[in-house]
Design a protein around this motif. Structure first.
Motif, PDB file in Angstrom:
ATOM      1  N   VAL A  95       0.759  -1.330  -0.093  1.00 23.01           N
ATOM      2  CA  VAL A  95      -0.119   0.314   0.164  1.00 23.01           C
ATOM      3  C   VAL A  95       0.570   1.353  -0.138  1.00 23.01           C
ATOM      4  N   GLN A 123      -0.268  -3.511  -6.130  1.00 18.17           N
ATOM      5  CA  GLN A 123      -0.717  -2.773  -5.626  1.00 18.17           C
ATOM      6  C   GLN A 123      -2.005  -1.928  -4.954  1.00 18.17           C
ATOM      7  N   THR A 124      -2.349  -1.096  -4.194  1.00 18.75           N
ATOM      8  CA  THR A 124      -2.898   0.027  -3.663  1.00 18.75           C
ATOM      9  C   THR A 124      -2.466   1.093  -3.063  1.00 18.75           C
ATOM     10  N   ASN A 148      -4.648  -0.451  -7.808  1.00 18.95           N
ATOM     11  CA  ASN A 148      -6.272  -0.010  -7.081  1.00 18.95           C
ATOM     12  C   ASN A 148      -5.688   1.474  -6.175  1.00 18.95           C
ATOM     13  N   VAL A 229      -6.064  -1.798   4.570  1.00 19.51           N
ATOM     14  CA  VAL A 229      -5.962  -2.348   3.401  1.00 19.51           C
ATOM     15  C   VAL A 229      -4.126  -3.352   3.098  1.00 19.51           C
ATOM     16  N   PHE A 234      -7.155  -5.198  -0.518  1.00 16.03           N
ATOM     17  CA  PHE A 234      -8.609  -3.654  -1.083  1.00 16.03           C
ATOM     18  C   PHE A 234      -9.673  -4.871  -1.447  1.00 16.03           C
TER      19      PHE A 234
END
Length: 283
Positions: A95, A123-124, A148, A229, A234
């Motif tokens: 993240v 990845q977020t 994301n 997250v 996510f």
């Protein structure tokens, strides 16, 4: 518009597996802070640590290292002027948060470009505060980012990004705007009873209070979102739980306090989350 209530917490926050280690709970990178706004980096990273993130790295100005290492010894620090180290941290994170207290100077703009260009599909990416302002000012495209995406503007930042005055920020207008700006992104419009927009679904939390109207509250929410997250992956429900948890803890504090300071909220997170996890285990 769906109303989010306390039941969302037990759908996400669960007991920890006894056979686990810090790597199981997310590798969070928070690119934040500047010489005038160091507190934002501290609050967002402290919230992430207290909300259960396994590993938290703060990329910030070197002048803030001592304050962060003293206040949050659990967090690692990287000088975001070191592009090699910052790029490596971006690559390793699950993240990535960028924006709290970052400012909008030329170097901050280059960091936003660096993240948008390098974030990966697995990845977020949480875009907050100054990052949103830079994106609005430079009219940067978000549609080509494969990660994301979570956007966390307050109503003023959303006005700059969407072109919608606050009185025009209706459910329909917000939905239309985010579909144009970044159709695959999850949008949180922060206000009293904040709203979430994601893939034509709209939800609204049913918690929050006037005591939360204080500096740093948004930075704290950003850290909680990153932590949840990182731990629970996510999803719309994960972000709904993070948003509700933030206001739920604040409501408990507000019962006995005139103002809810971010530090008060952050310190209460582990205890509240443990109680939720225990109730989840009981079914």
């Amino acid at each position: 518009m769906k109303k989010i209530n306390k039941s969302i917490l037990s759908q996400i926050i669960a007991p920890r597996n006894p056979n686990s280690y810090k790597g199981n709970y997310g590798k969070i990178l928070i690119i934040a802070g500047s010489l005038p706004f160091g507190g934002a980096a501290i609050m967002s990273s402290s919230a992430a640590v207290h909300a259960g993130a396994g590993l938290v790295t703060v990329a910030t100005v070197q002048e803030k290292f001592t304050a962060i290492n003293t206040k949050i010894p659990e967090a690692m620090t990287v000088d975001y002027h070191n592009i090699i180290e910052t790029s490596d941290a971006i690559n390793k994170a699950n993240v990535i948060v960028i924006g709290p207290g970052l400012g909008t100077d030329e170097y901050a703009k280059s960091l936003v470009h660096l993240v948008l260009d390098n974030a990966k599909a697995e990845q977020t990416l949480v875009l907050d505060a100054s990052a949103l302002t830079i994106i609005a000012q430079q009219k940067l495209s978000l549609s080509q980012t494969s990660a994301n995406l979570i956007l966390t503007p307050h109503q003023g930042e959303w006005r700059r990004l969407s072109g919608l005055d606050i009185d025009q920020q209706t459910e329909q207008n917000n939905q239309t705007a985010i579909n144009k700006i970044a159709p695959n992104a999850l949008l949180i419009v922060k206000k009293h009873h904040s709203e979430i927009y994601y893939q034509d679904q709209v939800s609204q939390i049913t918690a929050g209070n006037a005591g939360m109207a204080t500096g740093g509250m948004g930075d704290t929410l950003t850290g909680i979102i990153a932590a949840l997250v990182g731990q629970f992956d996510f999803s719309l429900k994960t972000v709904e739980a993070a948003l509700f948890l933030h206001s739920f803890v604040a409501d408990k504090i507000f019962e006995k306090n005139y103002v809810v300071l971010p530090e008060m909220l952050i310190k209460n997170l582990p205890k509240v989350m443990k109680k939720i996890a225990n109730n989840t285990a009981k079914g």
